[in-house]
Design an enzyme around this catalytic site. Structure first.
Site, PDB file in Angstrom:
ATOM      1  N   SER A 100       0.835  -1.196   0.000  1.00  0.00           N
ATOM      2  CA  SER A 100       0.000   0.000   0.000  1.00  0.00           C
ATOM      3  C   SER A 100       0.878   1.259   0.000  1.00  0.00           C
ATOM      4  CB  SER A 100      -0.964  -0.058   1.192  1.00  0.00           C
ATOM      5  OG  SER A 100      -2.018   0.850   1.037  1.00  0.00           O
ATOM      6  N   ASP A 238      -9.531  -5.555  -4.320  1.00  0.00           N
ATOM      7  CA  ASP A 238      -8.616  -4.633  -3.642  1.00  0.00           C
ATOM      8  C   ASP A 238      -8.976  -3.174  -3.889  1.00  0.00           C
ATOM      9  OD1 ASP A 238      -6.246  -3.532  -2.471  1.00  0.00           O
ATOM     10  OD2 ASP A 238      -5.085  -5.257  -3.165  1.00  0.00           O
ATOM     11  N   HIS A 265      -7.580  -5.992   0.184  1.00  0.00           N
ATOM     12  CA  HIS A 265      -6.324  -5.249   0.322  1.00  0.00           C
ATOM     13  C   HIS A 265      -5.296  -5.958   1.200  1.00  0.00           C
ATOM     14  CE1 HIS A 265      -4.048  -1.585  -0.245  1.00  0.00           C
ATOM     15  NE2 HIS A 265      -4.015  -1.300   1.041  1.00  0.00           N
TER      16      HIS A 265
END
Length: 288
Positions: A100, A238, A265
């Site tokens: 991320s 995601d 995610h």
């Protein structure tokens, strides 16, 4: 396992090394956030089969210092921090796995200090803040109308700290962040490791509108400069959408791409065995 602290600009950061004696090229993990800590990624210690795996909490969160100087919360300082961690631990050769926001940091670090980096794994990548914002607005349209309206109204009225907004965000998270039911208890227990203030300054009050100092970050056109083996991964559901993740991979010369079909995610928690297999296969191919 070895752990300790490293002096960086603004304070000390905590780190842990798994399987320090292994002879393979070490893997340095950059956690998401900003301000979320490495807590949820501790399962990646299972990648320490033939190599050391290093996790650390970026300044401001987790077990690291939490200085109150807001000038510290910039991408450039976090890039410098990666370099200081790497230098302190003598990681002359290293693989980097970012998740991320950690992919934002991994990319920015590579563009400033590429020497000795053997490969990069962009796990659920955020390599363009404008594109991320665009994707979340699209994701939002897949949710019930009342959830969409609550989120939009809260953002417009500046009431993103309301209980109604938080409940709406929980619905969003159930779809696009972690789809496990019930939500893993150990993740709830790690909430105190987060520092929402850092997130607020760098990103903003929510995922949907970037108002912080990362607002203009976009390294899409620089991905062609990445000359080392690169792996892009995301979950089918995601926040880092398959379409955008594949788009980034196509921009990168020596890249491969993988979708975790049952994940959002947090594939490293939602499909841990599959996640480890994909990571180990990629890293082993490079080492050999």
């Amino acid at each position: 396992m070895k752990e300790g602290f490293i002096e960086v600009t603004g304070g000390k950061v905590w780190y842990v090394i798994h399987n320090q004696q292994a002879t393979g090229i070490p893997l340095l993990v950059l956690h998401g956030g900003p301000g979320s800590s490495s807590y949820s990624l501790q399962g990646l210690k299972d990648l320490a089969i033939n190599r050391p795996v290093i996790l650390y909490d970026q300044l401001g969160c987790g077990k690291s210092d939490r200085p109150e100087d807001d000038s510290l919360w910039t991408l450039d300082r976090f890039v410098e921090e990666v370099g200081l961690v790497r230098k302190a631990l003598e990681l002359n050769e290293v693989h980097i796995l970012g998740h991320s926001w950690g992919t934002t940091l991994a990319a920015a670090y590579y563009f400033s200090e590429p020497e000795g980096i053997g490969s990069i794994i962009f796990s659920s990548p955020c390599l363009s803040a404008p594109l991320w914002e665009e994707d979340q607005k699209k994701n939002l349209t897949l949710l019930p109308k009342e959830i969409q309206e609550t989120i939009k109204r809260s953002e417009a009225n500046g009431t993103t700290d309301s209980s109604a907004f938080q409940k709406a965000i929980e619905v969003f998270n159930d779809h696009f962040v972690c789809r496990l039911k019930p939500y893993p208890e150990h993740l709830k227990q790690g909430k105190h490791f987060r520092n929402p203030h850092v997130y607020q300054i760098m990103w903003g009050p929510s995922e949907f509108t970037v108002q912080g100092n990362l607002k203009s970050f976009d390294c899409t056109e620089r991905l062609a400069e990445i000359s080392i083996p690169t792996l892009y991964t995301c979950g089918r559901f995601d926040e880092a959408t398959p379409a955008s993740t594949e788009y980034f991979s196509r921009k990168t010369p020596n890249a491969s791409f993988h979708i975790f079909e049952k994940s959002a995610h947090m594939a490293y928690i939602e499909e841990p065995e599959q996640y480890r297999q994909v990571m180990n296969r990629f890293l082993s191919q490079i080492d050999h």
